[in-house]
Enzyme design. Structure first.
Site, short mmCIF file in Angstrom:
data_model
loop_
_atom_site.label_atom_id
_atom_site.label_comp_id
_atom_site.label_asym_id
_atom_site.label_seq_id
_atom_site.Cartn_x
_atom_site.Cartn_y
_atom_site.Cartn_z
N ASP A 37 34.77 16.72 -47.08
CA ASP A 37 34.95 17.98 -46.36
C ASP A 37 36.14 18.77 -46.93
OD1 ASP A 37 34.45 19.91 -44.47
OD2 ASP A 37 35.34 18.81 -42.80
N HIS A 84 32.84 23.94 -53.96
CA HIS A 84 31.79 22.92 -54.14
C HIS A 84 31.77 22.44 -55.59
CE1 HIS A 84 30.52 23.60 -50.11
NE2 HIS A 84 29.92 24.76 -50.32
N LEU A 112 27.30 -0.65 -58.66
CA LEU A 112 27.39 0.16 -57.43
C LEU A 112 26.07 0.87 -57.11
CD1 LEU A 112 29.38 1.66 -55.34
CD2 LEU A 112 29.46 3.46 -57.06
C1 FPP Z 1 31.77 20.22 -47.12
O1 FPP Z 1 32.77 21.19 -47.33
C2 FPP Z 1 30.99 19.98 -48.33
C3 FPP Z 1 29.64 20.18 -48.48
C4 FPP Z 1 28.80 20.66 -47.39
C5 FPP Z 1 28.96 19.97 -49.76
C6 FPP Z 1 29.41 18.82 -50.56
C7 FPP Z 1 29.02 19.02 -51.97
C8 FPP Z 1 29.72 18.63 -53.05
C9 FPP Z 1 30.96 17.88 -52.98
C10 FPP Z 1 29.26 19.01 -54.42
C11 FPP Z 1 28.04 18.35 -54.94
C12 FPP Z 1 27.88 16.94 -54.53
C13 FPP Z 1 27.19 16.01 -55.22
C14 FPP Z 1 26.99 14.68 -54.61
C15 FPP Z 1 26.63 16.23 -56.55
P1 FPP Z 1 32.72 22.56 -46.51
O2 FPP Z 1 31.92 23.53 -47.28
O3 FPP Z 1 32.21 22.29 -45.12
O4 FPP Z 1 34.24 22.94 -46.49
P2 FPP Z 1 35.03 23.72 -45.33
O5 FPP Z 1 34.98 22.85 -44.10
O6 FPP Z 1 36.41 23.86 -45.89
O7 FPP Z 1 34.33 25.04 -45.14
#
Ligand code: FPP
Length: 247
Positions: free
Chosen positions: A21, A38, A132
């Site tokens: 997050d 992201h 893993l």
């Molecule tokens: C949460 O942060 C994150 C996500 C919803 C997406 C996670 C994706 C990645 C880490 C990139 C790709 C992943 C893989 C496995 C290839 P948020 O957007 O909710 O952040 P915020 O709470 O600060 O708005």
């Protein structure tokens, strides 16, 4: 002594689950778009996957896209799906190099066909790897998973394949998307939020929960080791008393 050297090899969790997050906030702090966060989150995914594989951890489960994330703006959803496609393509060689087997849980049929195809190819290619197991939770929510399990159990009872009295914790676990994977001993959530957010509600029953303020794109190996060291300092009682555990 480095943080890694401080870890006790015989007390590592076999399964770590992570709610990644803080990508959006990380990008906003830099005056950039959410997608910038992201994209940088992928570096943290690589670091954690490589260090879990190196340490000999058996299972790592990452919450990459929740059922609820479908209600984000279409531009963000589309860009996240494209990022998934490009990341799975570019990281397959790293997974092979590290003997990592890819797995996915969630309502993957609801993902765009381009994502499904890349996932299938990578899962197939890495299927013989013995290190893993990296599970991506995609279009996943725990309540969705529980509803699916309840439907299967109800159908089995209706078809006389299962007696109501035989419904046990094992029967339920075996109907979960994580069937065959042990429950996580440790769940990490980054970015200072203290919630489970519909992630592995059944499987986290006895997990140790670790929350840190670091935003996901900044999460590095040492942060992972810190979480593991914190876990190793905890007494896991499973409902028993501390004295019973020490015997
Ligand atoms: C949460 O942060 C994150 C996500 C919803 C997406 C996670 C994706 C990645 C880490 C990139 C790709 C992943 C893989 C496995 C290839 P948020 O957007 O909710 O952040 P915020 O709470 O600060 O708005």
């Amino acid at each position: 002594m480095s943080l890694k050297d401080e870890l006790k090899q015989d007390r590592l969790p076999s399964h770590v689950a992570i709610i990644m997050d803080g990508n959006g906030r990380w990008a906003k702090k830099r005056g950039n778009s959410r997608m910038f966060g992201h994209k940088h989150g992928v570096t943290a995914v690589r670091e954690v996957t490589e260090s879990a594989a190196e340490l000999g951890i058996n299972f790592l489960t990452l919450y990459a896209f929740s059922t609820e994330n479908w209600s984000r703006p279409k531009t963000e959803v589309d860009a996240l799906m494209s990022l998934l496609v490009s990341t799975i393509s570019s990281e397959t060689s790293t997974l092979m190099k590290n003997n990592v087997k890819l797995n996915a849980i969630g309502c993957t049929e609801s993902l765009p066909s381009s994502v499904q195809a890349k996932l299938d190819t990578c899962i197939q290619k890495t299927s013989a790897n013995t290190g893993l197991t990296l599970t991506l939770a995609l279009s996943y929510s725990s309540r969705w998973e529980i509803i699916e399990a309840v439907k299967q159990i109800a159908a089995d009872v209706k078809d006389n394949q299962l007696n109501i009295d035989d419904i046990s914790a094992d029967v339920i676990s075996n109907r979960m998307a994580t069937s065959g994977i042990p429950d996580p001993e440790l769940m990490i959530r980054t970015s200072g939020e203290h919630r489970i957010s519909n992630f592995l509600l059944w499987q986290l029953a006895y997990s140790e929960l670790y929350f840190c303020d670091i935003l996901w794109p900044d999460f590095r190996r040492d942060d992972f080791y810190r979480a593991l060291l914190d876990f190793q300092g905890r007494e896991r009682r499973f409902g028993k008393t501390g004295d019973q555990i020490k015997k």
